[in-house]
Write a protein that holds these residues in place. Structure first.
Motif, PDB file in Angstrom:
ATOM      1  N   ARG A   6       1.559   0.887   5.422  1.00 54.31           N
ATOM      2  CA  ARG A   6       2.395   2.572   5.337  1.00 54.31           C
ATOM      3  C   ARG A   6       2.333   3.344   6.777  1.00 54.31           C
ATOM      4  NH1 ARG A   6      -3.491   4.021   3.690  1.00 54.31           N
ATOM      5  NH2 ARG A   6      -4.056   2.571   4.286  1.00 54.31           N
ATOM      6  N   ASP A  64      -0.266  -4.144   3.645  1.00 56.49           N
ATOM      7  CA  ASP A  64      -0.478  -2.407   4.325  1.00 56.49           C
ATOM      8  C   ASP A  64       0.306  -1.905   4.983  1.00 56.49           C
ATOM      9  OD1 ASP A  64      -1.376   0.238   4.825  1.00 56.49           O
ATOM     10  OD2 ASP A  64      -3.295  -0.674   5.274  1.00 56.49           O
ATOM     11  N   ARG A  98      -9.293  -0.279   4.348  1.00 57.29           N
ATOM     12  CA  ARG A  98      -9.574  -1.959   4.124  1.00 57.29           C
ATOM     13  C   ARG A  98     -11.074  -2.057   4.097  1.00 57.29           C
ATOM     14  NH1 ARG A  98      -7.276  -6.046   9.151  1.00 57.29           N
ATOM     15  NH2 ARG A  98      -9.106  -5.705   9.885  1.00 57.29           N
ATOM     16  N   LYS A 151      -5.407   3.035   8.442  1.00 61.89           N
ATOM     17  CA  LYS A 151      -5.356   1.539   7.510  1.00 61.89           C
ATOM     18  C   LYS A 151      -6.614   0.464   7.681  1.00 61.89           C
ATOM     19  CE  LYS A 151      -0.922   1.568   8.683  1.00 61.89           C
ATOM     20  NZ  LYS A 151       0.320   0.952   9.277  1.00 61.89           N
ATOM     21  N   ILE A 201      -6.294  -9.187   2.268  1.00 62.34           N
ATOM     22  CA  ILE A 201      -5.303  -7.687   2.278  1.00 62.34           C
ATOM     23  C   ILE A 201      -4.808  -7.596   3.897  1.00 62.34           C
ATOM     24  CG2 ILE A 201      -6.812  -6.367   3.687  1.00 62.34           C
ATOM     25  CD1 ILE A 201      -6.044  -3.724   2.612  1.00 62.34           C
ATOM     26  N   LEU A 224      -2.315  -7.522  -0.818  1.00 60.50           N
ATOM     27  CA  LEU A 224      -2.268  -6.243  -0.273  1.00 60.50           C
ATOM     28  C   LEU A 224      -1.662  -6.261   0.770  1.00 60.50           C
ATOM     29  CD1 LEU A 224      -5.137  -3.950  -0.901  1.00 60.50           C
ATOM     30  CD2 LEU A 224      -2.525  -4.175  -2.325  1.00 60.50           C
ATOM     31  N   LEU A 267       0.481  -1.127   0.171  1.00 62.42           N
ATOM     32  CA  LEU A 267      -0.388   0.187  -0.220  1.00 62.42           C
ATOM     33  C   LEU A 267       0.960   0.726   0.181  1.00 62.42           C
ATOM     34  CD1 LEU A 267      -3.337  -0.286   2.168  1.00 62.42           C
ATOM     35  CD2 LEU A 267      -3.391  -1.180   0.229  1.00 62.42           C
TER      36      LEU A 267
END
Ligand code: ATP
Ligand code: MG
Length: 564
Positions: free
Chosen positions: A504, A502, A515, A511, A470, A500, A3
């Motif tokens: 970040r 995440d 999501r 987040k 994710i 994915l 991400l």
């Protein structure tokens, strides 16, 4: 995909003009962006969904024996003139000229184009049947673009065309496409119904619409036990009325009673006793349509009866009403200079109140046959609550939906006008029989979101989800957490999942919100227990967070992948 790298500019709020869930969520979730009214671009997540749907469509079309080609989006004017649709499509067609003043359109559909493509090279019955399709951008300058990609002016459509030697062949090809469409929409996971369609501008015989159910849908389905049709097509059987002796005509003063409501309440009579007149200019000629006062005209039925497209039917202005010898609000069937069309129910009603064609006057006790006459059209009425399904005592029920697919038996309409023929076994020239079959690829994206969402965002079914899984790493700067996140990420990718991560540097709340919004079906959270190799797992549908060890995680994902 990580991400931190993904172009996913999600929005907290949807723009003002987004009215329905799918439009709002596709914008907020960074699936689409608007460039102009009814014209959209697809961002990375959105385009992945489009391609998922395309691929399902492609697989089932291929399986059904159709062959994929790609024709240009720009089509020459001549082929549209041959079929008569250059004018018939009217303002919905985007037209353009090249530097030599040659005219083209941006294809809104491609019956003419495909027929032209094959006409010189398909010569023998041995080359038939043939079924070709494309997934190509279509252009329609819609009167009311709305609901985002649901009714756009530029959109992706899969269109297929079948070519057969005779009506039986056409019906067989049609059935194959019908079956393929069921497979397509079953695989996508939409809840849908198949109804008899309205033939609209295509012309021809049988047609079916595949309608994804949604309360926000523009289409209305009228249905009952073993019967379903679009409201455009649902037959109205006007109730029987008791017999009455015809009474003397009587002119009555009815000041300021231009609408049926006003006349009926002024005279204290039922609306069904008043004759409703609707004044039209059809291809610039005056036409007045009469129906019972308690009903509305169904424009699709009127277009079908007249054999004229919507844009060539306009309401009369006051001047035009004057020129047929009447006055706006007081038009009646006696003594006017226009083509008169009556819904068949009118001939069975008695002692009607009709407009006197002069300001503030009506005439009572008018009867079809004795006092006025004209063309009778079998059924021009809009279906409504309480109407019975023909031949039964069952009332129609209604529900709304979005038309995602449409199949037509075209017969020889296009092959005849464009000259697509073949030589039969005896060397005799015969006309080709055709069908055409559309799936709104980008509209289907919207239909899926309309059916699968909640307050927090989209709930993609696995079948079309942009990614399957994710992994949210709670603290991007925690090495243990990030290492475990990466380990699971790589493992899942090697198992064939689309994942994915995440990674970040954002607060967990941000987040989690993203999501939920983008709706990835299977979710893993890597947090405090990363050092014990324990993570949290949930599905988007159930949001049932549970702690789980890695071994168990993979088998759980395998199961949920099949059930989501
Ligand atoms: P509608 O009644 O919704 O205008 P249509 O009957 O004009 O649809 P077709 O000509 O049969 O549609 O086109 C085939 C498919 O293309 C439709 O079933 C629909 O899924 C899709 N489609 C048609 N118009 C649009 C549009 N403006 N935006 C997105 N998809 C569309
Ligand atoms: Mg349309």
């Amino acid at each position: 995909m990580k991400l931190s790298k993904l172009y996913m500019p999600t929005l907290r709020e949807a723009p003002q003009d987004a009215e329905i869930a799918s439009h709002k969520l596709l914008l907020r979730g960074a699936f689409i962006r608007k460039s102009a009214s009814g014209i959209y671009s697809y961002l990375p997540l959105g385009y992945r969904v489009v391609r998922k749907i395309e691929n399902i469509v492609r697989e089932e079309m291929d399986r059904a024996g159709s062959q994929e080609i790609l024709m240009s989006a720009i089509q020459p004017k001549e082929i549209w003139e041959a079929s008569g649709r250059w004018d018939r499509f009217g303002p919905e067609m985007f037209k353009l000229k090249d530097r030599h003043e040659r005219e083209f359109c941006l294809g809104p559909t491609a019956e003419e184009y495909f027929t032209t493509l094959i006409k010189d090279e398909v010569k023998s019955y041995k080359q038939l049947p043939l079924n070709l399709y494309q997934i190509q951008t279509k252009y329609r300058d819609e009167k009311r673009p709305r609901f985002g990609v649901n009714r756009a002016r530029e959109f992706s459509m899969k269109d297929a065309y079948s070519f057969d030697i005779d009506p039986e062949g056409m019906k067989k090809s049609y059935q194959e496409m019908y079956d393929a469409y069921e497979k397509i929409f079953d695989r996508i996971g939409l809840e849908y119904v198949v109804v008899e369609g309205d033939n609209g501008a295509m012309g021809g015989n049988q047609s079916h619409e595949f309608i994804a159910l949604a309360d926000t849908g523009e289409g209305v389905i009228a249905y009952g036990t073993g019967y379903a049709a679009t409201a455009e097509k649902a037959k109205v059987v006007y109730p029987e009325v008791p017999d009455e002796e015809a009474r003397e005509l009587e002119e009555v003063h009815t000041p300021n009673t231009k609408t049926i409501e006003e006349v009926s309440s002024y005279l204290g009579e039922e609306k069904s006793r008043c004759l409703k007149a609707v004044d039209f200019m059809v291809q610039e000629k005056p036409v007045v349509v009469f129906i019972p006062g308690d009903r509305e005209i169904n424009m699709a039925k009127l277009e079908g009866y007249l054999g004229v497209p919507e844009h060539e039917i306009e309401a009369m202005n006051d001047e035009q009403i004057k020129s047929i010898g009447s006055v706006q609000g007081f038009t009646g069937p006696m003594g006017i200079d226009a083509r008169l069309i009556f819904d068949s129910s009118v001939a069975r009603l008695h002692n009607l109140i009709v407009g006197a064609n002069k300001e503030d006057y009506h005439i009572k006790n008018a009867n079809y046959g004795r006092d006025f006459e004209g063309e009778i059209a079998e059924d021009l009425l809009e279906v409504k609550e309480g109407d019975l399904i023909e031949g039964t005592n069952e009332e129609y029920k209604f529900r709304r939906g979005v038309e995602v697919g449409n199949i037509f038996q075209l017969g020889t309409k296009y092959s005849e006008s464009i000259g697509a023929t073949y030589l039969d076994q005896n060397g005799k020239e015969q006309i080709i029989w055709m069908g055409s079959y559309g799936v709104g690829v980008t509209r289907t994206v919207a239909a899926v979101v309309e059916q699968f969402n909640d307050d927090d965002g989209i709930i993609w079914p696995i079948s079309v989800a942009p990614y399957h899984v994710i992994i949210t790493v709670m603290k991007a700067n925690d090495e243990t957490q990030m290492a475990l996140g990466e380990e699971i990420y790589n493992e899942l990718i090697s198992k064939g999942y689309e994942v994915l991560l995440d990674d970040r540097n954002e607060r967990p709340g941000v987040k989690f919100k993203d999501r939920d919004l983008i709706g990835i079906p299977l979710r893993i959270t890597v947090g405090k227990k990363a050092d014990e190799k324990i993570v949290e797992y949930s599905t988007r549908r159930e949001k049932n967070n549970v702690e789980i060890e890695l071994g168990e995680l993979y088998s759980k994902i395998e199961v949920d992948f099949k059930n989501n």
